[in-house]
Design a protein around this motif. Structure first.
Motif, PDB file in Angstrom:
ATOM      1  N   ASN A  26       0.820  -1.217   0.000  1.00 56.66           N
ATOM      2  CA  ASN A  26       0.000   0.000   0.000  1.00 56.66           C
ATOM      3  C   ASN A  26       0.852   1.265   0.000  1.00 56.66           C
ATOM      4  OD1 ASN A  26      -2.479  -1.297  -0.070  1.00 56.66           O
ATOM      5  ND2 ASN A  26      -2.615  -1.475   2.157  1.00 56.66           N
ATOM      6  N   ARG A  27       1.962   1.251   0.741  1.00 54.40           N
ATOM      7  CA  ARG A  27       2.813   2.448   0.765  1.00 54.40           C
ATOM      8  C   ARG A  27       3.460   2.690  -0.596  1.00 54.40           C
ATOM      9  NH1 ARG A  27       8.289   1.379   1.429  1.00 54.40           N
ATOM     10  NH2 ARG A  27       8.823  -0.797   1.952  1.00 54.40           N
ATOM     11  N   HIS A  28       3.780   1.607  -1.334  1.00 56.10           N
ATOM     12  CA  HIS A  28       4.305   1.777  -2.681  1.00 56.10           C
ATOM     13  C   HIS A  28       3.287   2.483  -3.568  1.00 56.10           C
ATOM     14  CE1 HIS A  28       6.953  -2.035  -1.971  1.00 56.10           C
ATOM     15  NE2 HIS A  28       7.562  -0.946  -1.539  1.00 56.10           N
ATOM     16  N   LEU A  29       2.059   1.970  -3.537  1.00 64.33           N
ATOM     17  CA  LEU A  29       1.018   2.522  -4.400  1.00 64.33           C
ATOM     18  C   LEU A  29       0.677   3.959  -4.012  1.00 64.33           C
ATOM     19  CD1 LEU A  29      -1.258  -0.604  -4.725  1.00 64.33           C
ATOM     20  CD2 LEU A  29      -0.029   0.508  -6.570  1.00 64.33           C
ATOM     21  N   SER A  30       0.667   4.231  -2.724  1.00 68.09           N
ATOM     22  CA  SER A  30       0.364   5.596  -2.281  1.00 68.09           C
ATOM     23  C   SER A  30       1.394   6.580  -2.814  1.00 68.09           C
ATOM     24  CB  SER A  30       0.340   5.665  -0.745  1.00 68.09           C
ATOM     25  OG  SER A  30      -0.713   4.880  -0.231  1.00 68.09           O
ATOM     26  N   MET A  31       2.673   6.210  -2.749  1.00 67.05           N
ATOM     27  CA  MET A  31       3.715   7.112  -3.218  1.00 67.05           C
ATOM     28  C   MET A  31       3.766   7.163  -4.738  1.00 67.05           C
ATOM     29  SD  MET A  31       5.562   9.316  -1.835  1.00 67.05           S
ATOM     30  CE  MET A  31       5.737   8.827  -0.121  1.00 67.05           C
ATOM     31  N   ILE A  32       3.465   6.051  -5.407  1.00 65.32           N
ATOM     32  CA  ILE A  32       3.383   6.064  -6.869  1.00 65.32           C
ATOM     33  C   ILE A  32       2.283   7.022  -7.311  1.00 65.32           C
ATOM     34  CG2 ILE A  32       2.726   4.693  -8.894  1.00 65.32           C
ATOM     35  CD1 ILE A  32       4.132   2.298  -7.509  1.00 65.32           C
ATOM     36  N   ALA A  33       1.158   6.992  -6.599  1.00 67.97           N
ATOM     37  CA  ALA A  33       0.037   7.882  -6.927  1.00 67.97           C
ATOM     38  C   ALA A  33       0.393   9.339  -6.680  1.00 67.97           C
ATOM     39  CB  ALA A  33      -1.189   7.496  -6.094  1.00 67.97           C
ATOM     40  N   ILE A  34       1.052   9.597  -5.557  1.00 69.04           N
ATOM     41  CA  ILE A  34       1.394  10.984  -5.212  1.00 69.04           C
ATOM     42  C   ILE A  34       2.495  11.525  -6.122  1.00 69.04           C
ATOM     43  CG2 ILE A  34       2.383  12.473  -3.422  1.00 69.04           C
ATOM     44  CD1 ILE A  34       1.066  10.614  -1.354  1.00 69.04           C
ATOM     45  N   GLY A  35       3.533  10.714  -6.306  1.00 68.04           N
ATOM     46  CA  GLY A  35       4.674  11.178  -7.086  1.00 68.04           C
ATOM     47  C   GLY A  35       4.503  11.064  -8.583  1.00 68.04           C
ATOM     48  N   GLY A  36       3.481  10.320  -9.016  1.00 64.77           N
ATOM     49  CA  GLY A  36       3.303  10.103 -10.446  1.00 64.77           C
ATOM     50  C   GLY A  36       3.050  11.364 -11.243  1.00 64.77           C
ATOM     51  N   VAL A  37       2.503  12.394 -10.598  1.00 65.88           N
ATOM     52  CA  VAL A  37       2.217  13.631 -11.329  1.00 65.88           C
ATOM     53  C   VAL A  37       3.382  14.616 -11.266  1.00 65.88           C
ATOM     54  CG1 VAL A  37      -0.277  13.482 -11.029  1.00 65.88           C
ATOM     55  CG2 VAL A  37       1.095  14.646  -9.295  1.00 65.88           C
ATOM     56  N   ILE A  38       4.460  14.265 -10.557  1.00 64.57           N
ATOM     57  CA  ILE A  38       5.599  15.180 -10.436  1.00 64.57           C
ATOM     58  C   ILE A  38       6.722  14.685 -11.337  1.00 64.57           C
ATOM     59  CG2 ILE A  38       7.205  16.325  -8.868  1.00 64.57           C
ATOM     60  CD1 ILE A  38       5.386  15.554  -6.562  1.00 64.57           C
ATOM     61  N   GLY A  39       6.862  15.283 -12.504  1.00 62.62           N
ATOM     62  CA  GLY A  39       7.919  14.899 -13.424  1.00 62.62           C
ATOM     63  C   GLY A  39       8.993  15.965 -13.500  1.00 62.62           C
ATOM     64  N   ALA A  40      10.081  15.637 -14.195  1.00 61.68           N
ATOM     65  CA  ALA A  40      11.165  16.601 -14.361  1.00 61.68           C
ATOM     66  C   ALA A  40      10.688  17.845 -15.095  1.00 61.68           C
ATOM     67  CB  ALA A  40      12.317  15.941 -15.119  1.00 61.68           C
ATOM     68  N   GLY A  41       9.657  17.685 -15.938  1.00 62.95           N
ATOM     69  CA  GLY A  41       9.134  18.823 -16.683  1.00 62.95           C
ATOM     70  C   GLY A  41       8.611  19.931 -15.790  1.00 62.95           C
ATOM     71  N   LEU A  42       8.120  19.572 -14.601  1.00 64.29           N
ATOM     72  CA  LEU A  42       7.638  20.597 -13.674  1.00 64.29           C
ATOM     73  C   LEU A  42       8.787  21.492 -13.229  1.00 64.29           C
ATOM     74  CD1 LEU A  42       5.523  21.852 -11.752  1.00 64.29           C
ATOM     75  CD2 LEU A  42       6.102  20.073 -10.103  1.00 64.29           C
TER      76      LEU A  42
END
Length: 475
Positions: A26-42
């Motif tokens: 669950n902690r993997h998925l939670s962080m994947i969900a949170i961090g998934g929208v933060i890319g280098a492009g930001l």
């Protein structure tokens, strides 16, 4: 519920049944969900959007954010009801037809393997700036090899790497926002409250007019590609329905805080037309408030974002290839898993294409690689459109067959679904008015046409093999 239930994961330690291993926590998925929208492009790409739009870039991010929230809600509805390793491609297969699942699956795979090359090169440039004695291509090879090994070992190792990569990104953005807010109100040493001077000065909030908001949206909308990864990853967790529900419900605050919040800090603290903002706006803000070594700190954060994107890109491409293999839309070898429950051939095939793209990035950056980049540029919009149309059909199927599985529901169905389709259609049309966007759209349409033309050919061959096998079995 779906005929494609063989894509669901195994639960044993080795996934001996030939399915993917449910190794994500669950902690993997939670962080994947949170961090998934933060890319280098930001961190590095947002400067171009700010320079082209002014403070009104906040409206561009808000519009793109609304679009992503709607699409994620629709995808979340389908994924919570029927978790699949192929996510929206599997739903399109069932709701719209085999041609749709085949086409969007391969286009999505193509998008991510091109991203592998982009991110590997970006990471290599940063590492080369630290250690000039090692050539860029060697660093690109190194990061690709390390993350390939990570993905080949187990899905849990992918999840663990992504947990820490995403964690660093989240902490970095949170710290940036806290520092920025203190600076905005003049609470840091050597700073004064800035008020709205930079928001409405320098030509106003919309210095280039309302049209610039939509032009800015073209540069912004693709930064959100990756939000959907959690719906693919959820299939390899013990409780996919819960994971998808949490990710879908949290997407609003994730976009609101990480994107709108941090960009608001930038355009409030600094004039949008300053030279520093056009380069790296986050470095410019940190230097403005007196953070020592801001450039090197941001290099570390950007490198982390790059590695995170590489890690997730390889994972995502391989899982889509695995799903296509399971449905007969890709070589059967793509659907085979190792004793550790990972699709080895699907991973290696994705990496090989990524390495080829990296090669062209160094040998033919303005021809072959530019073609690959542009021809995958509009895939995000195609994916989102397919998700919308699939949800229109899948809602009826789910309500008819297993309404109790509708634990996540699209708001104001079907009206908001159609409104989202309209907004995506508007972005598609608007891309034709922008020189760079026009090239991307034309070449992406060419790529889509090629895949669409291949779909019936593959289907006929698959049907022929099925008939031959049936005839052999009855003889």
């Amino acid at each position: 519920m779906s005929a494609d239930t063989t894509q669901r994961t195994g639960t044993g330690p080795a996934a001996a049944d030939g399915n993917l291993q449910a190794g994500l926590k669950n902690r993997h998925l939670s962080m994947i969900a949170i961090g998934g929208v933060i890319g280098a492009g930001l961190f590095v790409g947002s400067g171009a959007g700010i320079a082209a739009t002014g403070p009104g870039i906040l409206l561009s991010y808000a519009l793109a954010g609304v679009l992503v929230v709607m699409v994620m809600r629709m995808l979340g509805e389908m994924a919570a009801a029927d978790p699949q390793s192929g996510s929206f491609s599997a739903y399109a297969d069932r709701a719209l037809g085999r041609w749709a699942g085949f086409s969007i699956g391969w286009l999505y795979w193509f998008f991510w393997v091109v991203v592998l090359a982009v991110e590997a090169t970006a990471g290599a440039k940063i590492l080369n700036s630290w250690v000039p004695g090692v050539p860029q291509w060697a660093f690109a090879l190194l990061v690709m090899a390390v993350l390939t090994a990570t993905n080949l070992f187990s899905v849990a190792s992918y999840g663990e790497f992504e947990f820490w990569f995403a964690g660093i990104k989240v902490v970095a953005i949170a710290a940036f926002i806290v520092i920025g807010v203190l600076a905005v109100f003049g609470l840091l040493p050597g700073t004064d409250a800035v008020g709205t001077t930079n928001l409405v000065g320098h030509g106003g909030f919309l210095p280039h007019g309302v049209g610039a908001v939509f032009t800015g949206m073209l540069t912004v909308v693709f930064a959100f590609m990756g939000s959907e990864i959690v719906t693919l990853a959820a299939g390899e967790s013990a409780d996919p329905e819960r994971a998808v529900s949490k990710a879908t419900n949290s997407v609003i605050w994730r976009i609101g805080i990480f994107y709108l919040g941090s960009i608001a800090i930038v355009v409030t603290l600094l004039p949008w037309d300053s030279t520093a903002v056009k380069g790296s706006p986050y470095v410019a803000v940190l230097e403005h408030v007196g953070i020592p070594g801001a450039g090197r700190v941001m290099d570390v954060i950007v490198l982390t974002a790059v590695l995170s994107c590489l890690n997730s890109g390889l994972y995502t491409a391989s899982r889509m290839a695995f799903s296509l293999g399971r449905r007969g839309d890709a070589p059967a070898a793509f659907a085979k898993v190792s004793s550790r429950g990972v699709p080895t051939v699907a991973i290696l095939s994705s990496v090989v294409f990524g390495f080829v793209a990296v090669f062209f990035n160094y040998t033919s950056p303005n021809t072959v690689f530019q073609f690959l980049l542009n021809s995958s540029g509009a895939v995000a919009l195609f994916v989102w459109l397919v998700i919308c149309f699939s949800q229109l059909r899948m809602r009826k199927i789910i309500e008819r067959e297993s309404p109790e599985r509708l634990t996540v529901r699209m708001w104001l169905y079907p009206y908001l679904t159609w409104a989202t389709i309209g907004l995506i259609g508007f972005v598609v049309v608007y891309m034709f008015t922008d020189p760079d966007g026009r090239v991307q759209m034309y070449l992406s349409l060419v790529a889509a046409a090629i895949v669409l033309a291949a779909a019936p050919i593959v289907q006929r061959r698959r049907a022929g093999r099925a008939l031959a096998a049936e005839a052999a079995g009855t003889s």
